[in-house]
Design a protein around this motif. Structure first.
Motif, PDB file in Angstrom:
ATOM      1  N   ALA A 309       0.822  -1.212   0.000  1.00  0.00           N
ATOM      2  CA  ALA A 309       0.000   0.000   0.000  1.00  0.00           C
ATOM      3  C   ALA A 309       0.856   1.263   0.000  1.00  0.00           C
ATOM      4  CB  ALA A 309      -0.931   0.002   1.211  1.00  0.00           C
ATOM      5  N   CYS A 310       2.098   1.147   0.464  1.00  0.00           N
ATOM      6  CA  CYS A 310       2.984   2.314   0.468  1.00  0.00           C
ATOM      7  C   CYS A 310       3.290   2.801  -0.947  1.00  0.00           C
ATOM      8  CB  CYS A 310       4.296   1.982   1.184  1.00  0.00           C
ATOM      9  SG  CYS A 310       4.121   1.669   2.958  1.00  0.00           S
ATOM     10  N   PHE A 311       3.044   1.943  -1.934  1.00  0.00           N
ATOM     11  CA  PHE A 311       3.379   2.295  -3.306  1.00  0.00           C
ATOM     12  C   PHE A 311       2.156   2.411  -4.209  1.00  0.00           C
ATOM     13  CE2 PHE A 311       7.009   0.060  -1.450  1.00  0.00           C
ATOM     14  CZ  PHE A 311       8.028   0.977  -1.680  1.00  0.00           C
ATOM     15  N   ASP A 312       0.945   2.389  -3.619  1.00  0.00           N
ATOM     16  CA  ASP A 312      -0.246   2.514  -4.464  1.00  0.00           C
ATOM     17  C   ASP A 312      -0.438   3.966  -4.878  1.00  0.00           C
ATOM     18  OD1 ASP A 312      -1.425   3.899  -2.375  1.00  0.00           O
ATOM     19  OD2 ASP A 312      -2.609   2.192  -1.677  1.00  0.00           O
ATOM     20  N   LYS A 313      -1.490   4.218  -5.651  1.00  0.00           N
ATOM     21  CA  LYS A 313      -1.687   5.550  -6.229  1.00  0.00           C
ATOM     22  C   LYS A 313      -1.920   6.633  -5.183  1.00  0.00           C
ATOM     23  CE  LYS A 313      -6.651   4.727  -7.006  1.00  0.00           C
ATOM     24  NZ  LYS A 313      -7.121   5.746  -6.053  1.00  0.00           N
ATOM     25  N   ASP A 314      -2.340   6.245  -3.982  1.00  0.00           N
ATOM     26  CA  ASP A 314      -2.616   7.220  -2.936  1.00  0.00           C
ATOM     27  C   ASP A 314      -1.408   7.510  -2.053  1.00  0.00           C
ATOM     28  OD1 ASP A 314      -5.371   7.515  -3.610  1.00  0.00           O
ATOM     29  OD2 ASP A 314      -5.789   5.601  -2.614  1.00  0.00           O
ATOM     30  N   ASN A 315      -0.412   6.619  -2.074  1.00  0.00           N
ATOM     31  CA  ASN A 315       0.672   6.748  -1.094  1.00  0.00           C
ATOM     32  C   ASN A 315       2.076   6.811  -1.684  1.00  0.00           C
ATOM     33  OD1 ASN A 315      -0.707   6.508   1.663  1.00  0.00           O
ATOM     34  ND2 ASN A 315      -1.538   4.723   0.592  1.00  0.00           N
ATOM     35  N   TRP A 316       2.236   6.569  -2.984  1.00  0.00           N
ATOM     36  CA  TRP A 316       3.599   6.504  -3.527  1.00  0.00           C
ATOM     37  C   TRP A 316       4.340   7.830  -3.373  1.00  0.00           C
ATOM     38  CZ3 TRP A 316       5.425   9.514  -7.528  1.00  0.00           C
ATOM     39  CH2 TRP A 316       4.469  10.183  -8.299  1.00  0.00           C
ATOM     40  N   ARG A 317       3.608   8.963  -3.477  1.00  0.00           N
ATOM     41  CA  ARG A 317       4.258  10.264  -3.302  1.00  0.00           C
ATOM     42  C   ARG A 317       4.754  10.440  -1.870  1.00  0.00           C
ATOM     43  NH1 ARG A 317       0.574  14.645  -4.023  1.00  0.00           N
ATOM     44  NH2 ARG A 317       2.400  16.021  -3.975  1.00  0.00           N
ATOM     45  N   ARG A 318       3.987   9.921  -0.914  1.00  0.00           N
ATOM     46  CA  ARG A 318       4.390  10.042   0.481  1.00  0.00           C
ATOM     47  C   ARG A 318       5.603   9.156   0.762  1.00  0.00           C
ATOM     48  NH1 ARG A 318      -1.027  11.107   4.030  1.00  0.00           N
ATOM     49  NH2 ARG A 318       0.566  11.951   5.413  1.00  0.00           N
ATOM     50  N   THR A 319       5.613   7.976   0.183  1.00  0.00           N
ATOM     51  CA  THR A 319       6.752   7.073   0.365  1.00  0.00           C
ATOM     52  C   THR A 319       8.010   7.666  -0.265  1.00  0.00           C
ATOM     53  OG1 THR A 319       5.263   5.157   0.342  1.00  0.00           O
ATOM     54  CG2 THR A 319       7.603   4.738  -0.051  1.00  0.00           C
TER      55      THR A 319
END
Length: 547
Positions: A309-319
């Motif tokens: 989930a760290c790399f999905d469309k909602d979180n990849w920018r945060r990672t």
């Protein structure tokens, strides 16, 4: 957040949700504290006990720097070489090159394992018990080091030491992030870097002092590591669990109690109201957790899905935003210039290696102190990007100066460049850990922290493995031309940093959630006025009108 939506997300917390939101009356659920607008000194004084809690955690970080540097330097001790090495054809005790390479690789591997493997444990058993776990790992590694007889035993100790240090590096920024007030959070996390560098300096200092006596006695420096563990244990026992952990577990009474324990003495501070902010953010994020299909039980399947989930469309920018600052330190030449800086000094007549270490450490410490009192005011993003640009330009200068005839002026110039680079690079290293703790969503904070810290370790392992061959006079022998390699990686790092490194100073978790959910570009985040801020301002005006 709509209270009805919160009940639909997690029905079994309905009563708790109502209790939390009723602390704010009929207004919208609070997501930002009124204390967040205080200045640096006012916040530090008002929340002095929370500052003490964060500082105690940072003191424990000195063990990280001390152990890493001591283990790296003690292999040069003649007594250690005699114990785990062998006699060469000339009858001199030397270390097996394969063993030294293996030790470095195992320590880095251990760091990676500690960063990634203990993060799911941190979410499951809490930050406090994770600290006990990493202390135990470090204790076992020291037992092996204390009794070491063979190269294989030292290899096992290095792996465990790396694992413990990796756990420290990924757990401490999270703990400090969850306890430090948002408007001084940067200062508290950069204090981690101060203590880490101080511990790192104490290692060569001790080896320098003990080297004047019996140079064959390598165990005395090893024994000194027990002193750090002895200091860490009572600190870990005293430190409280974070309110965020209790909120995620719906243990609201414990969450309120831990806030009361640390901040209950503050005039105008309501543990219930402040816990409501933490709880409302958790409830808000449960909607996204439900959408991801993640279960509260977090077994191995759910754990792997949470990493994905760290790399999905909602979180990849945060990672990416969490990982880049920590990795930039490596990409702008840490493995190269951190070692070559000593060469620049030696070429200009500085023969005392410890004096060189003292000068470079002093530069780093001054930079960190300045950074700790300015980062929450000036912001993280411009400081990180500025430091990355300085380091990259330093590589350009080193590359050019390496092509000209070596004169006293050139040597003095290289020393100046090394000092400027060391200061800028220490800024990257210090602020890198603030992003690790701040940028990730609460539900994925431990996972993202592990990935970010692990990314830095992987780059470090790659460069530290490749650079000896690149610099070897019998190998590639690039010499100063190695600067061109890091000029290229530095330029890429600067571009990526501009595009993806966010501004986190004086922003709390709810604000960062909104900024990323709304897709605000990294370069606009500092000036963006969030709905969380507007809601807080509306609540303040409503109370003023009531009064």
């Amino acid at each position: 957040m709509d209270p009805q939506r919160a009940e639909e997300i997690h029905p079994d917390t309905k009563d708790q949700t109502e209790h939390v939101e009723l602390t704010k009356g009929d207004l919208a659920p609070a997501l930002k504290s009124n204390f967040d607008e205080l200045g640096l000194l006012a916040t530090a004084w008002k929340f002095r006990k929370a500052v003490m809690v964060s500082t105690l955690m940072c003191v424990a970080a000195a063990c990280d720097g001390y152990q890493i540097n001591l283990n790296g330097n003690i292999i040069a001790n003649s007594g250690f070489t005699r114990q785990v090495g062998f006699k060469n054809s000339k009858g001199v005790y030397v270390l097996n090159a394969n063993n030294t390479a293996l030790w470095g690789a195992l320590q880095s591997l251990g760091q990676l394992v500690g960063m990634l493997a203990l993060n799911p444990i941190s979410d499951k058993i809490g930050r406090k018990y994770t600290l006990y776990a990493l202390w135990l790992i470090l204790a076992v590694s020291l037992i092996i080091e204390t009794t070491v007889r063979t190269a294989n035993e030292w290899a096992a100790a290095k792996f465990l030491a790396g694992m413990g240090v990796g756990a420290i590096q990924s757990t401490m920024p999270i703990y400090i992030t969850e306890w430090a007030p948002p408007n001084i959070r940067g200062a508290m996390i950069t204090a981690y870097a101060f203590w880490n560098n101080l511990g790192g300096f104490l290692a060569p200092l001790l080896l320098y002092l003990t080297g004047k006596g019996n140079q064959l006695n390598f165990r005395v420096p090893i024994y000194t590591q027990w002193a750090f563990l002895g200091v860490m244990l009572p600190i870990f026992i005293y430190l409280p669990e974070t309110a965020q952990y209790f909120a995620a577990r719906d243990q609201d009474e414990k969450g309120i109690a831990t806030l009361r324990r640390v901040n209950g003495y503050i005039d105008g501070y309501s543990p219930e109201a402040e816990y409501a902010i933490v709880k409302n953010i958790i409830i808000e994020e449960r909607a996204l957790r439900a959408e991801l299909g993640l279960d509260q039980r977090m077994g191995w399947k759910e754990t792997m899905r949470s990493y994905a989930a760290c790399f999905d469309k909602d979180n990849w920018r945060r990672t990416l935003g969490s990982t880049l600052p920590a990795c930039m330190q490596q990409l702008v030449g840490l493995a190269f210039l951190n070692n070559y800086a000593s060469l620049f000094f030696k070429q200009s007549g500085f023969a005392n290696a410890f004096l060189i270490t003292t000068i470079i450490t002093g530069i780093k410490m001054v930079a960190i102190i300045i950074l700790s009192v300015t980062t929450d005011k000036t912001g993280r993003r411009p400081t990180v990007l500025g430091a990355a640009v300085i380091c990259t330009l330093s590589m350009l200068i080193v590359g050019i100066m390496g092509q000209v005839h070596s004169t006293s002026g050139v040597k003095a110039g290289l020393i100046f460049v090394a000092c400027v680079w060391s200061m800028a690079n220490s800024v990257l290293g210090s602020l890198g850990w603030t992003f690790v703790g701040e940028v990730a969503a609460q539900r994925l904070r431990a996972r993202t922290a592990g990935i970010a810290a692990g990314g830095s370790v992987l780059f470090g392992l790659t460069f530290n493995t490749a650079l000896p061959k690149i610099l070897d006079v019998n190998g590639a022998n690039w010499g100063y031309n190695t600067a061109w390699l890091f000029l290229g990686t530095g330029i890429v790092a600067c571009i990526m940093g501009y595009l993806f490194v966010p501004e986190t100073a004086r922003r709390n978790a709810a604000e960062l959630d909104e900024l990323f959910d709304r897709g605000v570009p990294a370069w606009r985040m500092r000036s963006f006025d969030t709905d969380v801020q507007k809601t807080q301002q509306g609540q303040i005006k409503a109370r003023e009108m009531e009064n």
